[in-house]
Motif scaffolding. Structure first.
Motif, PDB file in Angstrom:
ATOM      1  N   PHE A 165       0.850  -1.194   0.000  1.00 25.67           N
ATOM      2  CA  PHE A 165       0.000   0.000   0.000  1.00 25.67           C
ATOM      3  C   PHE A 165       0.885   1.243   0.000  1.00 25.67           C
ATOM      4  O   PHE A 165       2.037   1.209   0.464  1.00 25.67           O
ATOM      5  N   GLU A 166       0.337   2.314  -0.536  1.00 27.70           N
ATOM      6  CA  GLU A 166       1.077   3.571  -0.640  1.00 27.70           C
ATOM      7  C   GLU A 166       0.194   4.693  -0.113  1.00 27.70           C
ATOM      8  O   GLU A 166      -0.942   4.871  -0.561  1.00 27.70           O
ATOM      9  N   LEU A 167       0.714   5.429   0.874  1.00 25.16           N
ATOM     10  CA  LEU A 167      -0.034   6.486   1.544  1.00 25.16           C
ATOM     11  C   LEU A 167       0.440   7.859   1.069  1.00 25.16           C
ATOM     12  O   LEU A 167       1.477   7.981   0.412  1.00 25.16           O
ATOM     13  N   ASP A 168      -0.323   8.881   1.405  1.00 18.30           N
ATOM     14  CA  ASP A 168       0.070  10.236   1.027  1.00 18.30           C
ATOM     15  C   ASP A 168       1.320  10.693   1.773  1.00 18.30           C
ATOM     16  O   ASP A 168       2.103  11.500   1.261  1.00 18.30           O
ATOM     17  N   SER A 169       1.485  10.170   2.988  1.00 17.62           N
ATOM     18  CA  SER A 169       2.640  10.552   3.800  1.00 17.62           C
ATOM     19  C   SER A 169       2.855   9.480   4.864  1.00 17.62           C
ATOM     20  O   SER A 169       2.028   8.581   5.037  1.00 17.62           O
ATOM     21  N   ASP A 170       3.969   9.571   5.590  1.00 17.52           N
ATOM     22  CA  ASP A 170       4.202   8.669   6.708  1.00 17.52           C
ATOM     23  C   ASP A 170       3.051   8.814   7.708  1.00 17.52           C
ATOM     24  O   ASP A 170       2.550   9.921   7.940  1.00 17.52           O
ATOM     25  N   TYR A 244      -3.765 -14.228  13.891  1.00 16.15           N
ATOM     26  CA  TYR A 244      -5.120 -14.792  13.972  1.00 16.15           C
ATOM     27  C   TYR A 244      -5.060 -16.278  14.309  1.00 16.15           C
ATOM     28  O   TYR A 244      -4.194 -17.013  13.821  1.00 16.15           O
ATOM     29  N   LEU A 245      -5.989 -16.694  15.161  1.00 18.91           N
ATOM     30  CA  LEU A 245      -6.289 -18.088  15.451  1.00 18.91           C
ATOM     31  C   LEU A 245      -7.799 -18.209  15.596  1.00 18.91           C
ATOM     32  O   LEU A 245      -8.489 -17.191  15.804  1.00 18.91           O
ATOM     33  N   PRO A 246      -8.367 -19.411  15.492  1.00 19.17           N
ATOM     34  CA  PRO A 246      -9.825 -19.544  15.624  1.00 19.17           C
ATOM     35  C   PRO A 246     -10.349 -18.932  16.923  1.00 19.17           C
ATOM     36  O   PRO A 246      -9.824 -19.186  18.009  1.00 19.17           O
ATOM     37  N   GLY A 247     -11.371 -18.100  16.810  1.00 17.03           N
ATOM     38  CA  GLY A 247     -11.982 -17.474  17.974  1.00 17.03           C
ATOM     39  C   GLY A 247     -11.376 -16.143  18.374  1.00 17.03           C
ATOM     40  O   GLY A 247     -11.877 -15.468  19.272  1.00 17.03           O
ATOM     41  N   VAL A 248     -10.308 -15.738  17.694  1.00 18.83           N
ATOM     42  CA  VAL A 248      -9.570 -14.537  18.096  1.00 18.83           C
ATOM     43  C   VAL A 248     -10.187 -13.277  17.497  1.00 18.83           C
ATOM     44  O   VAL A 248     -10.596 -13.264  16.339  1.00 18.83           O
ATOM     45  N   GLU A 249     -10.267 -12.203  18.308  1.00 17.96           N
ATOM     46  CA  GLU A 249     -10.580 -10.868  17.805  1.00 17.96           C
ATOM     47  C   GLU A 249      -9.331 -10.003  17.932  1.00 17.96           C
ATOM     48  O   GLU A 249      -8.441 -10.281  18.744  1.00 17.96           O
ATOM     49  N   ALA A 250      -9.262  -8.956  17.131  1.00 16.40           N
ATOM     50  CA  ALA A 250      -8.111  -8.055  17.173  1.00 16.40           C
ATOM     51  C   ALA A 250      -7.961  -7.450  18.570  1.00 16.40           C
ATOM     52  O   ALA A 250      -8.956  -7.173  19.259  1.00 16.40           O
ATOM     53  N   LEU A 251      -6.706  -7.260  18.974  1.00 15.29           N
ATOM     54  CA  LEU A 251      -6.422  -6.727  20.304  1.00 15.29           C
ATOM     55  C   LEU A 251      -6.378  -5.203  20.250  1.00 15.29           C
ATOM     56  O   LEU A 251      -5.495  -4.622  19.621  1.00 15.29           O
ATOM     57  N   LEU A 252      -7.338  -4.580  20.905  1.00  7.93           N
ATOM     58  CA  LEU A 252      -7.393  -3.117  20.946  1.00  7.93           C
ATOM     59  C   LEU A 252      -7.109  -2.664  22.371  1.00  7.93           C
ATOM     60  O   LEU A 252      -7.934  -2.825  23.270  1.00  7.93           O
ATOM     61  N   TYR A 253      -5.928  -2.097  22.567  1.00  7.78           N
ATOM     62  CA  TYR A 253      -5.531  -1.645  23.896  1.00  7.78           C
ATOM     63  C   TYR A 253      -5.872  -0.165  24.070  1.00  7.78           C
ATOM     64  O   TYR A 253      -6.152   0.542  23.095  1.00  7.78           O
ATOM     65  N   PRO A 254      -5.839   0.334  25.306  1.00 10.22           N
ATOM     66  CA  PRO A 254      -6.097   1.758  25.543  1.00 10.22           C
ATOM     67  C   PRO A 254      -5.101   2.646  24.789  1.00 10.22           C
ATOM     68  O   PRO A 254      -4.017   2.201  24.391  1.00 10.22           O
ATOM     69  N   ASP A 255      -5.495   3.880  24.585  1.00 11.47           N
ATOM     70  CA  ASP A 255      -4.638   4.839  23.875  1.00 11.47           C
ATOM     71  C   ASP A 255      -3.239   4.866  24.476  1.00 11.47           C
ATOM     72  O   ASP A 255      -3.069   4.856  25.703  1.00 11.47           O
ATOM     73  N   GLY A 256      -2.249   4.941  23.602  1.00  9.60           N
ATOM     74  CA  GLY A 256      -0.863   5.035  24.048  1.00  9.60           C
ATOM     75  C   GLY A 256      -0.169   3.696  24.177  1.00  9.60           C
ATOM     76  O   GLY A 256       1.054   3.646  24.344  1.00  9.60           O
ATOM     77  N   ILE A 257      -0.925   2.602  24.137  1.00 12.13           N
ATOM     78  CA  ILE A 257      -0.327   1.269  24.251  1.00 12.13           C
ATOM     79  C   ILE A 257      -0.349   0.617  22.877  1.00 12.13           C
ATOM     80  O   ILE A 257      -1.404   0.447  22.268  1.00 12.13           O
ATOM     81  N   GLY A 258       0.819   0.255  22.380  1.00  7.16           N
ATOM     82  CA  GLY A 258       0.907  -0.355  21.062  1.00  7.16           C
ATOM     83  C   GLY A 258       0.886   0.692  19.969  1.00  7.16           C
ATOM     84  O   GLY A 258       1.158   1.873  20.190  1.00  7.16           O
ATOM     85  N   GLY A 259       0.536   0.274  18.765  1.00  4.92           N
ATOM     86  CA  GLY A 259       0.532   1.173  17.619  1.00  4.92           C
ATOM     87  C   GLY A 259       1.817   1.082  16.819  1.00  4.92           C
ATOM     88  O   GLY A 259       2.831   0.530  17.270  1.00  4.92           O
ATOM     89  N   LEU A 260       1.766   1.625  15.599  1.00  2.00           N
ATOM     90  CA  LEU A 260       2.881   1.509  14.667  1.00  2.00           C
ATOM     91  C   LEU A 260       3.103   2.834  13.947  1.00  2.00           C
ATOM     92  O   LEU A 260       2.179   3.636  13.801  1.00  2.00           O
ATOM     93  N   ARG A 261       4.312   3.042  13.467  1.00  2.00           N
ATOM     94  CA  ARG A 261       4.645   4.158  12.588  1.00  2.00           C
ATOM     95  C   ARG A 261       5.051   3.574  11.249  1.00  2.00           C
ATOM     96  O   ARG A 261       5.957   2.723  11.185  1.00  2.00           O
ATOM     97  N   VAL A 262       4.363   3.967  10.164  1.00  4.60           N
ATOM     98  CA  VAL A 262       4.661   3.394   8.855  1.00  4.60           C
ATOM     99  C   VAL A 262       5.067   4.484   7.871  1.00  4.60           C
ATOM    100  O   VAL A 262       4.614   5.628   7.959  1.00  4.60           O
ATOM    101  N   ASN A 263       5.905   4.096   6.933  1.00  9.13           N
ATOM    102  CA  ASN A 263       6.322   5.008   5.889  1.00  9.13           C
ATOM    103  C   ASN A 263       5.288   5.069   4.769  1.00  9.13           C
ATOM    104  O   ASN A 263       4.382   4.241   4.685  1.00  9.13           O
ATOM    105  N   LYS A 264       5.457   6.039   3.916  1.00  8.23           N
ATOM    106  CA  LYS A 264       4.531   6.235   2.802  1.00  8.23           C
ATOM    107  C   LYS A 264       4.398   4.961   1.973  1.00  8.23           C
ATOM    108  O   LYS A 264       3.304   4.563   1.590  1.00  8.23           O
ATOM    109  N   GLN A 265       5.509   4.312   1.675  1.00  5.40           N
ATOM    110  CA  GLN A 265       5.484   3.035   0.974  1.00  5.40           C
ATOM    111  C   GLN A 265       5.686   1.911   1.988  1.00  5.40           C
ATOM    112  O   GLN A 265       6.732   1.817   2.634  1.00  5.40           O
ATOM    113  N   SER A 266       4.675   1.081   2.122  1.00  3.52           N
ATOM    114  CA  SER A 266       4.732  -0.022   3.083  1.00  3.52           C
ATOM    115  C   SER A 266       3.970  -1.213   2.518  1.00  3.52           C
ATOM    116  O   SER A 266       3.349  -1.124   1.449  1.00  3.52           O
ATOM    117  N   ALA A 267       4.010  -2.313   3.241  1.00  2.00           N
ATOM    118  CA  ALA A 267       3.294  -3.514   2.805  1.00  2.00           C
ATOM    119  C   ALA A 267       3.102  -4.437   3.991  1.00  2.00           C
ATOM    120  O   ALA A 267       3.863  -4.392   4.965  1.00  2.00           O
TER     121      ALA A 267
END
Length: 452
Positions: A165-170, A244-267
């Motif tokens: 995927f290609e984004l407008d910016s980081d 992912y495994l059977p029965g699993v939902e995505a892990l959504l933690y409180p703000d500030g925990i986890g997250g990623l920084r991605v560049n404009k060009q990523s995959a």
């Protein structure tokens, strides 16, 4: 005269007592609208909806009434709703455990003829994922151009693919959520993030959409998928950004925990997606929902694995001869204070019991998880209600029992065959013993932070 008055009072008192007892023993009649629907909608409908992971819908009276006998049976036995972890040992977010009163209501409703009640006042349960309920629609959806065709050859299939995927910016990413399409065959998925620091001219070029992980090694697969730069060097890779495994939902933690920084060009590099055996040709068009974040990540989540392909060996080596029940262990000592967020036990079809706990440097036992009846179909990522502090020097220990006899109804072989996990094979009919721990470096006060 006094005797007559006393007898009269005694008679009146006895009559009053009989009336009270008869009232207290008055039978309660249950109906779907008032009594059963709240139980079903809260504990069952999140999986039992049209095109959901469960094989049939439980969204309205008619759905449940025609299966009332089965519902009464599987809830009384504790088979449903599925929650493998022992709630008397440790607690996690999202526990689905019926009380004895709730089980009784479902039994009595069936015995009384499945009365509907006033169903016009019912509101259909929401079946949105936890992610959509909390943060709405995704900012980006990634999927292959065409559905993948799964050959009907009754063999496990491990595929590797790349979704560029290609984004407008980081950009900051809060969450990458995998959404399985063919929920009956997608057994597991591991996705990693590729970020290109330098511009790659052919970044979006679809050289080959998907390759067989059993045929290609990493080098040939990555070149087939157009991952390297033009000069042959490789971009940065951040592991395990979505699983992912059977029965699993995505892990959504409180703000500030986890997250990623991605560049404009990523995959996203999917290495790999595992499809279970099927005797007929089927398709899968699973996809990823990506949610952006205005704030950069502040506390990066770490992960380590005990056991198969992890930091600690399985003792003794994971080999289960036919007609044997064997116990295995794996353990590690953590070198620094950590705050545990989520844990994930993992075994295949021969697994029967799983227990993990920690022992602090001063000898305190800290329960992590206990599963007395392992179910391969329900392998949750278990998140603690609050961060769990494990001090440096603590021992984490896993004990597991594998049953390779015909008493194990999940045994894929009849008669039982030699089963091994020594090679690290992820095939359903081979075995694994893993314990995944997701954590943060400990900060004072972490144990008071709610993860709900």
């Amino acid at each position: 005269m006094l005797l007559g008055a006393s007898l009269n009072k005694l008679f009146i008192g006895s009559l009053f007592l009989v009336i009270i007892l008869s009232c207290s023993e008055k039978k309660i009649y249950y109906n779907f609208s008032d009594h059963v629907a709240p139980i079903i909608f809260s504990n069952c409908s999140s999986c039992h909806y049209k095109k959901g992971p469960a094989p049939f819908s439980m969204m309205k009276y008619s759905d449940v009434a025609k299966r009332a006998k089965m519902v009464a049976y599987v809830t009384k036995s504790g088979y449903m709703p599925p929650w493998p972890a022992d709630a008397n040992y440790s607690h996690f977010i999202g526990e689905k455990i019926l009380s004895e009163d709730e089980k009784m209501i479902l039994q009595e409703w069936y015995n009384q003829g499945c009365v509907a009640g006033d169903t016009s006042k019912l509101t259909s349960p929401l079946v949105l994922s936890k992610t959509k309920r909390n943060i709405g629609n995704p900012d980006l959806v990634l999927k292959m151009n065409n559905a993948f065709i799964i050959p009907g050859n009754n063999k496990d299939l491990f595929m590797v693919t790349k979704l560029p995927f290609e984004l407008d910016s980081d950009t900051n990413i809060r969450l990458i959520e995998f959404v399985p399409d063919n929920k009956q065959l997608v057994h597991h998925l591991n996705a990693h993030l590729i970020t290109y620091d330098n511009e790659k001219n052919s970044h979006l070029l679809d050289v080959k959409p998907i390759v067989n992980g059993d045929i290609h090694n990493d080098s040939t697969a990555f070149h087939q998928l157009n991952i390297p730069y033009e000069d042959g060097t490789f971009p940065k890779l951040q592991p395990s950004v979505s699983n992912y495994l059977p029965g699993v939902e995505a892990l959504l933690y409180p703000d500030g925990i986890g997250g990623l920084r991605v560049n404009k060009q990523s995959a996203l590099l999917i290495k790999d997606i595992h499809y279970g055996p099927t005797p007929i040709i089927q398709t899968d068009h699973s996809y990823f929902n990506i949610y952006f974040d205005k704030n950069p990540p502040t506390r990066q989540i770490g992960e380590f694995i005990l056991g198969t392909q992890g930091i600690s060996p399985v003792i003794p080596p994971l080999v289960i001869p036919p007609n044997q029940v064997k116990k295995f262990e794996t353990e590690t000592i953590i070198p620094e204070d950590i705050s545990v967020l989520t844990i994930n036990p993992h075994m295949h079809l021969i697994g029967k019991e799983f227990k993990a706990y920690a022992i602090s440097p001063i000898g305190d036992s800290i329960p992590l998880i206990k599963i007395d009846n392992w179910n391969f179909r329900w392998q949750y990522f278990y998140t603690f209600p609050k961060m769990l502090h494990l001090p440096a020097g603590s021992l984490i220990k896993v004990e597991a029992i594998f049953d390779n006899t015909l008493n194990n109804l999940d045994n894929p072989h009849n008669p039982p065959e030699f089963v091994s996990g020594k090679t690290g094979s992820m095939k359903t009919t081979d075995e694994m013993l893993q314990f995944v721990v997701m954590f943060l470096p400990y900060q004072e006060g972490d144990e008071k932070i709610s993860l709900e």
